[in-house]
Design a protein around this motif. Structure first.
Motif, PDB file in Angstrom:
ATOM      1  N   HIS A  63       0.723  -1.148   0.256  1.00 16.50           N
ATOM      2  CA  HIS A  63       0.079  -0.219   0.051  1.00 16.50           C
ATOM      3  C   HIS A  63       0.924   1.470   0.077  1.00 16.50           C
ATOM      4  CE1 HIS A  63      -3.600  -2.578   0.689  1.00 16.50           C
ATOM      5  NE2 HIS A  63      -2.926  -2.940   1.756  1.00 16.50           N
ATOM      6  N   ALA A  64       2.055   1.077  -0.104  1.00 18.99           N
ATOM      7  CA  ALA A  64       3.007   2.238   0.164  1.00 18.99           C
ATOM      8  C   ALA A  64       2.864   3.345  -0.922  1.00 18.99           C
ATOM      9  CB  ALA A  64       4.394   1.999   0.131  1.00 18.99           C
ATOM     10  N   ALA A  65       2.469   2.748  -2.024  1.00 20.26           N
ATOM     11  CA  ALA A  65       2.337   3.771  -3.238  1.00 20.26           C
ATOM     12  C   ALA A  65       1.189   4.705  -3.178  1.00 20.26           C
ATOM     13  CB  ALA A  65       2.604   3.015  -4.638  1.00 20.26           C
ATOM     14  N   ALA A  66       0.134   3.840  -2.555  1.00 16.04           N
ATOM     15  CA  ALA A  66      -1.199   4.624  -2.465  1.00 16.04           C
ATOM     16  C   ALA A  66      -1.692   5.008  -0.925  1.00 16.04           C
ATOM     17  CB  ALA A  66      -2.294   3.349  -3.036  1.00 16.04           C
ATOM     18  N   SER A  67      -0.555   5.770  -0.478  1.00 14.29           N
ATOM     19  CA  SER A  67      -0.892   6.216   0.781  1.00 14.29           C
ATOM     20  C   SER A  67      -2.006   7.324   0.695  1.00 14.29           C
ATOM     21  CB  SER A  67       0.115   6.774   1.453  1.00 14.29           C
ATOM     22  OG  SER A  67       0.635   8.013   1.136  1.00 14.29           O
ATOM     23  N   PRO A  68      -2.870   7.498   1.789  1.00 14.10           N
ATOM     24  CA  PRO A  68      -3.031   6.713   3.126  1.00 14.10           C
ATOM     25  C   PRO A  68      -3.072   5.149   2.958  1.00 14.10           C
ATOM     26  CG  PRO A  68      -5.214   7.796   2.812  1.00 14.10           C
ATOM     27  CD  PRO A  68      -4.078   8.247   1.600  1.00 14.10           C
ATOM     28  N   CYS A  69      -2.171   4.522   3.851  1.00 15.67           N
ATOM     29  CA  CYS A  69      -2.651   3.121   3.933  1.00 15.67           C
ATOM     30  C   CYS A  69      -3.885   2.969   4.645  1.00 15.67           C
ATOM     31  CB  CYS A  69      -1.371   2.542   4.780  1.00 15.67           C
ATOM     32  SG  CYS A  69      -1.460   3.048   6.428  1.00 15.67           S
ATOM     33  N   PRO A  70      -4.265   1.555   4.936  1.00 15.74           N
ATOM     34  CA  PRO A  70      -5.549   0.936   5.354  1.00 15.74           C
ATOM     35  C   PRO A  70      -5.533   1.550   6.812  1.00 15.74           C
ATOM     36  CG  PRO A  70      -4.571  -0.569   3.761  1.00 15.74           C
ATOM     37  CD  PRO A  70      -3.413   0.480   3.748  1.00 15.74           C
ATOM     38  N   ARG A  71      -4.221   1.513   7.456  1.00 10.94           N
ATOM     39  CA  ARG A  71      -4.122   1.648   8.722  1.00 10.94           C
ATOM     40  C   ARG A  71      -4.302   3.062   9.206  1.00 10.94           C
ATOM     41  NH1 ARG A  71       1.165  -1.263  10.657  1.00 10.94           N
ATOM     42  NH2 ARG A  71       0.490  -0.836  12.812  1.00 10.94           N
ATOM     43  N   CYS A  72      -4.147   4.121   8.413  1.00  8.73           N
ATOM     44  CA  CYS A  72      -4.261   5.489   8.759  1.00  8.73           C
ATOM     45  C   CYS A  72      -5.390   6.317   8.010  1.00  8.73           C
ATOM     46  CB  CYS A  72      -3.008   6.356   8.558  1.00  8.73           C
ATOM     47  SG  CYS A  72      -2.380   6.621   7.066  1.00  8.73           S
ATOM     48  N   ARG A  73      -6.190   5.666   7.086  1.00 11.11           N
ATOM     49  CA  ARG A  73      -7.000   6.184   6.411  1.00 11.11           C
ATOM     50  C   ARG A  73      -8.017   7.132   7.016  1.00 11.11           C
ATOM     51  NH1 ARG A  73      -8.740   1.756   2.649  1.00 11.11           N
ATOM     52  NH2 ARG A  73      -6.500   2.147   1.665  1.00 11.11           N
ATOM     53  N   ASP A  74      -8.494   6.530   8.113  1.00 15.92           N
ATOM     54  CA  ASP A  74      -9.538   7.335   8.938  1.00 15.92           C
ATOM     55  C   ASP A  74      -8.912   7.944  10.193  1.00 15.92           C
ATOM     56  OD1 ASP A  74     -11.445   6.023   7.147  1.00 15.92           O
ATOM     57  OD2 ASP A  74     -11.302   4.274   8.407  1.00 15.92           O
ATOM     58  N   GLU A  75      -7.398   8.023  10.345  1.00 14.06           N
ATOM     59  CA  GLU A  75      -7.207   8.653  11.535  1.00 14.06           C
ATOM     60  C   GLU A  75      -7.024  10.235  11.095  1.00 14.06           C
ATOM     61  OE1 GLU A  75      -3.414   5.603  13.199  1.00 14.06           O
ATOM     62  OE2 GLU A  75      -2.988   7.290  11.919  1.00 14.06           O
ATOM     63  N   PRO A  76      -7.465  11.210  11.955  1.00 13.37           N
ATOM     64  CA  PRO A  76      -7.454  12.600  11.681  1.00 13.37           C
ATOM     65  C   PRO A  76      -5.899  13.143  11.982  1.00 13.37           C
ATOM     66  CG  PRO A  76      -8.645  11.954  13.897  1.00 13.37           C
ATOM     67  CD  PRO A  76      -8.322  10.774  13.286  1.00 13.37           C
ATOM     68  N   THR A  77      -5.425  13.721  11.255  1.00 12.29           N
ATOM     69  CA  THR A  77      -4.131  14.401  11.679  1.00 12.29           C
ATOM     70  C   THR A  77      -4.110  15.842  10.942  1.00 12.29           C
ATOM     71  OG1 THR A  77      -1.658  14.160  11.134  1.00 12.29           O
ATOM     72  CG2 THR A  77      -3.087  13.305   9.570  1.00 12.29           C
ATOM     73  N   ASP A  78      -3.388  16.858  11.458  1.00 15.60           N
ATOM     74  CA  ASP A  78      -3.220  17.865  10.680  1.00 15.60           C
ATOM     75  C   ASP A  78      -1.724  17.985  10.264  1.00 15.60           C
ATOM     76  OD1 ASP A  78      -5.438  19.997  11.495  1.00 15.60           O
ATOM     77  OD2 ASP A  78      -5.022  18.768  13.370  1.00 15.60           O
ATOM     78  N   LEU A  79      -0.854  16.865  10.108  1.00 12.10           N
ATOM     79  CA  LEU A  79       0.331  16.678   9.491  1.00 12.10           C
ATOM     80  C   LEU A  79       0.215  16.584   7.974  1.00 12.10           C
ATOM     81  CD1 LEU A  79       1.829  14.416  12.261  1.00 12.10           C
ATOM     82  CD2 LEU A  79       2.620  16.858  11.730  1.00 12.10           C
ATOM     83  N   ASP A  80       1.145  17.133   7.307  1.00 13.78           N
ATOM     84  CA  ASP A  80       1.009  16.836   5.757  1.00 13.78           C
ATOM     85  C   ASP A  80       1.909  15.418   5.465  1.00 13.78           C
ATOM     86  OD1 ASP A  80      -0.131  19.297   4.647  1.00 13.78           O
ATOM     87  OD2 ASP A  80       1.550  19.877   5.793  1.00 13.78           O
ATOM     88  N   GLY A  81       2.552  14.726   6.398  1.00 12.57           N
ATOM     89  CA  GLY A  81       2.993  13.610   6.430  1.00 12.57           C
ATOM     90  C   GLY A  81       3.752  13.069   7.322  1.00 12.57           C
ATOM     91  N   VAL A  82       4.397  11.944   7.455  1.00 15.22           N
ATOM     92  CA  VAL A  82       5.284  11.315   8.701  1.00 15.22           C
ATOM     93  C   VAL A  82       6.273  10.523   7.843  1.00 15.22           C
ATOM     94  CG1 VAL A  82       5.453  10.123  10.691  1.00 15.22           C
ATOM     95  CG2 VAL A  82       3.190  11.335  10.310  1.00 15.22           C
ATOM     96  N   VAL A  83       7.594  11.088   8.299  1.00 17.88           N
ATOM     97  CA  VAL A  83       8.742  10.429   8.045  1.00 17.88           C
ATOM     98  C   VAL A  83       9.255   9.607   9.173  1.00 17.88           C
ATOM     99  CG1 VAL A  83      11.096  10.249   7.018  1.00 17.88           C
ATOM    100  CG2 VAL A  83       9.341  11.741   6.197  1.00 17.88           C
ATOM    101  N   ALA A  84       9.469   8.288   9.266  1.00 14.58           N
ATOM    102  CA  ALA A  84       9.769   7.705  10.244  1.00 14.58           C
ATOM    103  C   ALA A  84      10.468   6.307  10.134  1.00 14.58           C
ATOM    104  CB  ALA A  84       8.778   7.225  11.564  1.00 14.58           C
ATOM    105  N   PRO A  85      11.924   6.400   9.984  1.00 18.48           N
ATOM    106  CA  PRO A  85      12.485   5.284   9.368  1.00 18.48           C
ATOM    107  C   PRO A  85      12.786   4.069  10.202  1.00 18.48           C
ATOM    108  CG  PRO A  85      14.092   7.084  10.087  1.00 18.48           C
ATOM    109  CD  PRO A  85      12.835   7.539  10.203  1.00 18.48           C
ATOM    110  N   LEU A  86      12.442   3.972  11.439  1.00 23.89           N
ATOM    111  CA  LEU A  86      12.699   3.044  12.427  1.00 23.89           C
ATOM    112  C   LEU A  86      11.311   2.554  12.970  1.00 23.89           C
ATOM    113  CD1 LEU A  86      15.989   3.926  13.748  1.00 23.89           C
ATOM    114  CD2 LEU A  86      15.622   2.436  12.007  1.00 23.89           C
ATOM    115  N   ARG A  87      11.294   1.192  13.507  1.00 23.41           N
ATOM    116  CA  ARG A  87      10.412   0.886  14.174  1.00 23.41           C
ATOM    117  C   ARG A  87      10.779   0.977  15.837  1.00 23.41           C
ATOM    118  NH1 ARG A  87       9.371  -4.225  13.807  1.00 23.41           N
ATOM    119  NH2 ARG A  87      11.028  -4.620  12.166  1.00 23.41           N
ATOM    120  N   TYR A  88      10.066   1.425  16.764  1.00 21.96           N
ATOM    121  CA  TYR A  88      10.337   1.402  18.211  1.00 21.96           C
ATOM    122  C   TYR A  88      10.474   0.169  18.925  1.00 21.96           C
ATOM    123  CZ  TYR A  88      10.811   3.761  22.729  1.00 21.96           C
ATOM    124  OH  TYR A  88      11.331   4.165  23.762  1.00 21.96           O
ATOM    125  N   THR A  89      11.550  -0.531  18.532  1.00 23.12           N
ATOM    126  CA  THR A  89      11.862  -1.899  19.177  1.00 23.12           C
ATOM    127  C   THR A  89      13.502  -2.130  18.813  1.00 23.12           C
ATOM    128  OG1 THR A  89      11.183  -4.204  18.893  1.00 23.12           O
ATOM    129  CG2 THR A  89      11.294  -2.958  16.954  1.00 23.12           C
TER     130      THR A  89
END
Ligand SMILES: [Zn+2]
Ligand SMILES: [Zn+2]
Length: 240
Positions: free
Chosen positions: A63-89
């Protein structure tokens, strides 16, 4: 090189030879990996996000090419995007904790370098780097600001301007980690103010160590936009 700086460099060189710096994540091996501050094993086991969603920064796979992805499609946000290269683990979490609580500011170097490269690769607009501010009280308790340490590295590496005073906390908010998910969303509302003379007409790259719900960053984005910022993208080292 000025004599004093040359002397300091020489001294640091001698110390490094006598006591080789240990890996910031595992405290085991020496800094022999491709990233400053990490041993090769830790650098190779970083939990990288391979195909991120441009909107939320999560691993989005096909789904990367077609963002928003299914997990964030319905999340309200005022950001124009998020860059986060790592998972917090794993290694990424160890580095963040070293930066945040161990007062090991060198941990900002590998995290900041990864973040700067991810920002460049994502091609997001950004001409002003602004850290998500700690409250004055927490900054005093901790002695430094981990988001600003990362912002310094991102700005220097990508040749961008940084302004740690463009955004400030309007009041002290309770630590996010002690709150339920619903309360985390409510907690930071209205908690930031931005300086119009510094952010109007700018594309802001908002920098933080970890993004959890994105509510804090979204609240920052609202304040920045009210003060005239054109575009606000969150650049966080890790996505929880
Ligand atoms: Zn290591
Ligand atoms: Zn998404």
């Amino acid at each position: 090189m000025r004599p004093l700086r040359a002397l300091v460099a020489l001294g640091t060189g001698c110390l490094d030879a006598l006591f080789p710096p240990r890996c910031l994540a595992c405290d085991g091996g020496a800094w022999d990996g491709p990233l400053e501050g990490l041993c090769r094993r830790c650098a190779e086991t970083l939990p990288r996000v391979v195909r991120p969603c441009a909107r939320c920064g999560r691993e989005a796979g096909v789904h990367a090419a077609a963002s928003p992805c299914p997990r964030c499609r319905d999340e309200p946000t005022d950001l124009d995007g998020v860059v986060a290269p790592l998972r917090y683990t794993g290694v990424a979490r160890d580095l963040v904790l070293a930066l945040k609580f161990g007062r090991r500011t060198p941990a900002a170097r590998p995290l900041g370098a990864l973040l700067a490269d991810a920002v460049a690769a994502a091609g997001v607009p950004g001409d002003l780097v602004v850290p998500v501010p700690l409250s004055a009280r927490r900054r005093r308790e901790r002695g430094f600001d981990q988001a600003d340490e990362l912002a310094r590295v991102v700005a220097a590496r990508n040749g961008l301007e940084r302004d740690a005073r463009a955004l400030a906390r309007a009041r002290h908010t309770a630590p996010q980690s002690g709150l339920s998910r619903a309360r985390r969303g409510r907690n930071p509302r209205g908690a930031f103010r931005a300086r119009r003379e510094r952010v109007a007409g700018r594309c802001v790259l908002l920098v933080d160590d970890v993004v959890t719900t994105g509510a804090t960053a979204s609240s920052c984005a609202r304040a920045l936009r009210r003060a005239g910022a054109l575009h606000v993208v969150l650049a966080a080292a890790c996505r929880a």
